[in-house]
Design an enzyme around this catalytic site. Structure first.
Site, mmCIF file in Angstrom:
data_model
loop_
_atom_site.group_PDB
_atom_site.id
_atom_site.type_symbol
_atom_site.label_atom_id
_atom_site.label_comp_id
_atom_site.label_asym_id
_atom_site.label_seq_id
_atom_site.Cartn_x
_atom_site.Cartn_y
_atom_site.Cartn_z
ATOM 1 N N HIS A 60 0.825 -1.206 0.000
ATOM 2 C CA HIS A 60 0.000 0.000 0.000
ATOM 3 C C HIS A 60 0.861 1.259 0.000
ATOM 4 O O HIS A 60 0.542 2.246 -0.671
ATOM 5 C CB HIS A 60 -0.928 -0.025 1.216
ATOM 6 C CG HIS A 60 -1.682 1.240 1.424
ATOM 7 N ND1 HIS A 60 -1.395 2.127 2.434
ATOM 8 C CD2 HIS A 60 -2.719 1.783 0.735
ATOM 9 C CE1 HIS A 60 -2.220 3.148 2.372
ATOM 10 N NE2 HIS A 60 -3.037 2.976 1.359
ATOM 11 N N GLU A 62 -3.340 7.728 7.763
ATOM 12 C CA GLU A 62 -4.451 6.979 7.168
ATOM 13 C C GLU A 62 -4.817 5.794 8.041
ATOM 14 O O GLU A 62 -5.996 5.489 8.244
ATOM 15 C CB GLU A 62 -4.066 6.509 5.760
ATOM 16 C CG GLU A 62 -5.179 5.759 5.047
ATOM 17 C CD GLU A 62 -4.795 5.346 3.635
ATOM 18 O OE1 GLU A 62 -5.493 4.480 3.074
ATOM 19 O OE2 GLU A 62 -3.804 5.871 3.094
ATOM 20 N N GLU A 121 2.000 2.005 -3.416
ATOM 21 C CA GLU A 121 0.905 2.597 -4.195
ATOM 22 C C GLU A 121 0.935 4.119 -4.055
ATOM 23 O O GLU A 121 0.787 4.849 -5.031
ATOM 24 C CB GLU A 121 -0.432 2.040 -3.719
ATOM 25 C CG GLU A 121 -1.644 2.694 -4.369
ATOM 26 C CD GLU A 121 -2.836 2.766 -3.447
ATOM 27 O OE1 GLU A 121 -3.416 3.867 -3.307
ATOM 28 O OE2 GLU A 121 -3.190 1.734 -2.856
ATOM 29 N N HIS A 122 1.133 4.595 -2.828
ATOM 30 C CA HIS A 122 1.239 6.042 -2.608
ATOM 31 C C HIS A 122 2.459 6.620 -3.325
ATOM 32 O O HIS A 122 2.382 7.679 -3.956
ATOM 33 C CB HIS A 122 1.341 6.345 -1.110
ATOM 34 C CG HIS A 122 0.040 6.329 -0.390
ATOM 35 N ND1 HIS A 122 -0.477 7.432 0.237
ATOM 36 C CD2 HIS A 122 -0.869 5.325 -0.203
ATOM 37 C CE1 HIS A 122 -1.653 7.125 0.789
ATOM 38 N NE2 HIS A 122 -1.903 5.842 0.539
#
Length: 453
Positions: A69, A149, A72-73
């Site tokens: 993840h 997040e 992905e950022h």
């Protein structure tokens, strides 16, 4: 079967005639291993462009959970040709929208743009597929965003915490036990080198596929793919070893205490998922069981537990028949005021026992089939949903061309098969129960920080 259902189901199923799916889907594999799948849909002058990588959180190892993840950022943080944050600005300037998402099974990136902008989208995605900068300063900022997040979407969300703890207890060996966003301690100790190693290991054309849906000509899309993606170098992928979850030997329970308004109960049973579209049968029956229990407003849970018995504020059943790893069938809800989690568990168990002992009526199954098939047909109204359907099937090793066969198999499920899977899988030795014990809400909630790529 009531006549109204006999009329509805053939009408819904007719939408899956060959001229809808998959006859207008075309596929080509480039020399470097990248697969390109194109579905022509000329109802609007737009195109959805998606790049899927066959890697997700289940491919991570202890110590670097959340790296899929995180990368992905970082994919939005620039290449030598495209500066940090410039990717999304260019998509917006082209009149489109873009985003990305990471799951346990895959990581995917998409743009939806006017069709004439498709070449630019391919150029941008091909650029970051092999030329990501991974700047140390950009990383230092983005890891903070990811940790925030996690705080906002998991640590501060009691039901998310509950599902996270449920996964960690239900699976003791399989990597599905780890949250997609990662454990906070791993995020705190992650480095840009961890992200770079992940990128270099998995982001290669032979571990990716491109899905394009829209007002396009597949031959032109293949030419564009060859032009932009075809020249990218490739390398051998790491060997993926089997990671089978050991057999569960008894009921497991976990209680989470967190600030919340209502108590929550989740019951998760280990069940199979589709591995062979043609020869499997139980996953299709489980899909129909979920629809019978909670697939519409008149389904059993709402009718019995919420309206008649006033036992639950809400009660749901959910099951995903496609995944790379093992499957879970969830029963979950919140008890009504004055009722307990134990009473709700008893009520949910009673609904399952009723199916096990008495089965389901033909008209009940017919309505469930109508709901499930209608949901598939509604996807055809959205180019994005069509692209998602193709991409998600491919991510778990199922050819997109088998979508129609899956619908046919769902149509063929019998009431006896639904009763059989209820008897076969809904046993305590395959059950994990998670309970949210609500604590007092804080008087001053923690201020939220806007999330961004």
């Amino acid at each position: 079967m009531p006549m109204r259902y006999m009329r509805l189901i053939p009408l819904f199923f007719a939408a899956f005639a060959p001229n809808v799916w998959p006859a207008d889907t075309h596929e080509r594999q480039l020399a470097n291993g990248l697969r390109v799948i194109v579905k022509e849909d000329r109802r609007a002058p737009t195109a959805v462009h998606m790049v899927w990588y066959r890697v997700g959180s289940m491919d991570e190892t202890n110590g670097t959970t959340g790296v899929a993840h995180l990368l992905e950022h970082m994919m939005f943080k620039g290449t030598p040709d495209v500066g940090a944050g410039e990717f999304s600005r260019r998509v917006a300037a082209a009149g489109g929208r873009d985003n990305a998402f990471t799951s346990r099974d895959y990581t995917a990136y998409f743009q939806q743009v006017p069709k004439q902008q498709l070449p630019e989208m391919m150029r941008l995605e091909a650029d970051r597929m092999r030329h990501l900068t991974l700047d140390v300063k950009e990383y230092a900022q983005e890891i903070k965003v990811v940790m925030e997040e996690r705080r906002l979407r998991t640590d501060d969300q009691p039901q998310a915490l509950l599902f996270e703890q449920l996964g960690a207890v239900a699976f003791q060996s399989h990597p599905y036990r780890v949250p997609i966003i990662g454990w906070m301690n791993d995020l705190e100790n992650m480095t840009v080198d961890d992200a770079r190693a992940w990128y270099e290991r998995w982001y290669t054309p032979n571990n990716a596929y491109v899905v394009v849906v829209g007002d396009v000509d597949h031959r032109q899309v293949f030419q564009l793919a060859e032009q932009y993606y075809g020249t990218l170098p490739t390398h051998a992928l790491p060997v993926r070893k089997p990671q089978e979850e050991p057999a569960q030997r008894g009921i497991r329970r976990v209680t989470v205490q967190a600030p919340a308004d209502l108590p929550v109960l989740i019951m998760a049973y280990k069940v199979p998922v589709i591995r062979d579209v043609e020869h499997d049968s139980d996953p299709y029956a489980l899909t129909m069981l979920a629809a019978v229990l909670a697939g519409h407003d008149a389904a059993r849970f709402t009718r019995h537990l919420v309206r008649q018995q006033l036992l639950a504020v809400d009660a749901e059943a959910s099951y995903d028949s496609t995944s790379r790893g093992p499957g879970l069938f969830y029963l979950h809800g919140s008890p009504s005021d004055g009722r307990t989690r134990a009473e709700l568990e008893t009520g949910l168990r009673a609904e399952i026992a009723d199916v096990q002992q008495k089965g389901i009526a033909d008209d009940e199954l017919a309505r469930a089939k109508t709901q499930v098939v209608a949901g598939q047909i509604y996807k055809l109204d959205s180019m994005f949903a069509q692209a998602m359907e193709i991409g998600q099937l491919e991510s778990v090793g199922i050819s997109h061309a088998q979508n129609r066969r899956i619908i046919e198999k769902l149509q063929a499920v019998s009431a006896e098969q639904v009763q059989a899977v209820a008897r076969k899988y809904f046993r305590d030795e395959q059950l994990t129960v998670a309970e949210l014990d609500p604590q007092a809400l804080p008087k001053t909630p923690r201020p939220a920080t806007a999330l961004r790529h």
